[in-house]
Scaffold this active site. Structure first.
Site, PDB file in Angstrom:
ATOM      1  N   LYS A 178       0.836  -1.210   0.000  1.00  0.00           N
ATOM      2  CA  LYS A 178       0.000   0.000   0.000  1.00  0.00           C
ATOM      3  C   LYS A 178       0.869   1.259   0.000  1.00  0.00           C
ATOM      4  O   LYS A 178       0.597   2.202  -0.723  1.00  0.00           O
ATOM      5  CB  LYS A 178      -0.946   0.023   1.222  1.00  0.00           C
ATOM      6  CG  LYS A 178      -1.889  -1.157   1.297  1.00  0.00           C
ATOM      7  CD  LYS A 178      -2.877  -1.030   2.441  1.00  0.00           C
ATOM      8  CE  LYS A 178      -2.269  -1.076   3.835  1.00  0.00           C
ATOM      9  NZ  LYS A 178      -1.658  -2.365   4.204  1.00  0.00           N
ATOM     10  N   ARG A 201      -9.617   0.349   8.940  1.00  0.00           N
ATOM     11  CA  ARG A 201      -9.160  -1.002   9.265  1.00  0.00           C
ATOM     12  C   ARG A 201     -10.234  -1.796  10.009  1.00  0.00           C
ATOM     13  O   ARG A 201     -10.002  -2.956  10.348  1.00  0.00           O
ATOM     14  CB  ARG A 201      -7.914  -0.909  10.140  1.00  0.00           C
ATOM     15  CG  ARG A 201      -6.607  -1.053   9.361  1.00  0.00           C
ATOM     16  CD  ARG A 201      -5.476  -0.951  10.350  1.00  0.00           C
ATOM     17  NE  ARG A 201      -4.272  -1.569   9.924  1.00  0.00           N
ATOM     18  CZ  ARG A 201      -3.276  -0.940   9.306  1.00  0.00           C
ATOM     19  NH1 ARG A 201      -3.392   0.304   8.966  1.00  0.00           N
ATOM     20  NH2 ARG A 201      -2.165  -1.585   9.021  1.00  0.00           N
ATOM     21  N   ARG A 238      10.948  -6.685   5.115  1.00  0.00           N
ATOM     22  CA  ARG A 238      10.769  -5.261   4.795  1.00  0.00           C
ATOM     23  C   ARG A 238      11.739  -4.388   5.596  1.00  0.00           C
ATOM     24  O   ARG A 238      11.882  -4.541   6.806  1.00  0.00           O
ATOM     25  CB  ARG A 238       9.333  -4.848   5.095  1.00  0.00           C
ATOM     26  CG  ARG A 238       9.024  -3.415   4.730  1.00  0.00           C
ATOM     27  CD  ARG A 238       7.576  -3.177   4.493  1.00  0.00           C
ATOM     28  NE  ARG A 238       6.746  -3.358   5.676  1.00  0.00           N
ATOM     29  CZ  ARG A 238       5.429  -3.195   5.679  1.00  0.00           C
ATOM     30  NH1 ARG A 238       4.805  -2.864   4.568  1.00  0.00           N
ATOM     31  NH2 ARG A 238       4.735  -3.367   6.771  1.00  0.00           N
ATOM     32  N   ARG A 243      10.930  -1.628  11.021  1.00  0.00           N
ATOM     33  CA  ARG A 243       9.882  -1.112  11.918  1.00  0.00           C
ATOM     34  C   ARG A 243       9.685  -2.102  13.060  1.00  0.00           C
ATOM     35  O   ARG A 243       9.715  -3.307  12.836  1.00  0.00           O
ATOM     36  CB  ARG A 243       8.566  -0.965  11.131  1.00  0.00           C
ATOM     37  CG  ARG A 243       8.426   0.370  10.455  1.00  0.00           C
ATOM     38  CD  ARG A 243       7.279   0.423   9.497  1.00  0.00           C
ATOM     39  NE  ARG A 243       6.067  -0.251   9.951  1.00  0.00           N
ATOM     40  CZ  ARG A 243       4.947  -0.332   9.226  1.00  0.00           C
ATOM     41  NH1 ARG A 243       4.891   0.217   8.045  1.00  0.00           N
ATOM     42  NH2 ARG A 243       3.892  -0.958   9.691  1.00  0.00           N
ATOM     43  N   ARG A 251      -0.116  -9.766  13.396  1.00  0.00           N
ATOM     44  CA  ARG A 251      -0.703  -8.682  12.584  1.00  0.00           C
ATOM     45  C   ARG A 251      -1.626  -9.251  11.516  1.00  0.00           C
ATOM     46  O   ARG A 251      -2.666  -8.672  11.197  1.00  0.00           O
ATOM     47  CB  ARG A 251       0.415  -7.849  11.938  1.00  0.00           C
ATOM     48  CG  ARG A 251       1.093  -6.961  12.960  1.00  0.00           C
ATOM     49  CD  ARG A 251       2.229  -6.205  12.368  1.00  0.00           C
ATOM     50  NE  ARG A 251       1.812  -5.220  11.385  1.00  0.00           N
ATOM     51  CZ  ARG A 251       2.623  -4.688  10.485  1.00  0.00           C
ATOM     52  NH1 ARG A 251       3.880  -5.054  10.428  1.00  0.00           N
ATOM     53  NH2 ARG A 251       2.180  -3.784   9.647  1.00  0.00           N
TER      54      ARG A 251
END
Ligand code: AMP
Length: 210
Positions: free
Chosen positions: A13, A86, A125, A156, A167
């Protein structure tokens, strides 16, 4: 044009938003970025938010809606909503807010990704501290610096392999019902996220140009 960009964590995204902002002159509202900025400020609110976000849990709906309304009010351009809504209550609140402001959501685009790919993407990531680029690194031989600008790369706190499964579960339980909410409204379209970022962008652009 006001776009809701949906997709599980790691779907791309953020990457697509950067491309869309440039191509279609849109404003990008990433609720994840807004929350991370508040956390980085070290404020009392930021410390509270950090406890929630770093565990991979969702910030309560009322806080998110209040935070978002302030930003939307300040924006005249078309908007890409990245990471919001969300939950179904957030989706309903967004519709109500847009109506109050004389605006509406014109497109809901889901970047669809097979579940097997999700964990892999989250674990690999990395983000550049300097230019903000988001990279997918080879975990056996991760680069030390950003290949674009030489900046420092970081992971992160919620992007660890340990947090990834949680998640994904939060996404399945709270965010997937948002898909049904939008499907019923007739503005919902899916694109295949398991392609190069360039091809995903091409597919999204075609939808927006129709
Ligand atoms: P993101 O950068 O979109 O992956 O968001 C990172 C984290 O910020 C999420 O895992 C949540 O903890 C929090 N977050 C972002 N957007 C929302 C939202 N709309 N509602 C609740 N929590 C959010």
């Amino acid at each position: 044009m006001n776009i809701v960009l949906m997709g599980c964590p790691g779907a791309g995204k953020g990457t697509q938003s950067v491309k869309l902002v440039k191509a279609f002159e849109l404003a990008h509202i990433s609720t994840g970025d807004v929350l991370r900025a508040e956390i980085a400020s070290g404020s009392e609110l930021g410390n509270k938010l950090g406890l929630i976000v770093n565990q991979g849990n969702l910030v309560p709906d009322e806080m998110m809606v209040e935070m978002l309304e302030k930003i939307v009010k300040d924006t005249d351009k078309g908007i890409i909503f990245d990471g919001f809504p969300r939950t179904v209550p957030q989706a309903k609140a967004l519709d109500a807010m847009m109506q109050r402001l004389g605006r509406s959501i014109t497109h809901v685009i889901m970047i669809d990704l097979p579940q097997e790919e999700v964990i892999n993407r989250i674990c690999s990531r990395r983000q550049c501290k300097k230019c903000g680029a988001i990279l997918s690194v080879d975990l056996k031989n991760p680069p030390e610096k950003c290949p674009s600008c030489g900046g420092e790369l970081y992971t992160r706190p919620d992007d660890t392999c340990k947090r990834a499964a949680h998640r994904l579960e939060v996404y399945r339980q709270s965010t997937l019902p948002v898909k049904e909410y939008y499907q019923a409204g007739g503005k919902y379209v899916e694109v295949n996220g398991n392609q190069t970022p360039e091809k995903v962008f091409e597919d999204i652009s075609k939808i927006l140009q129709k």
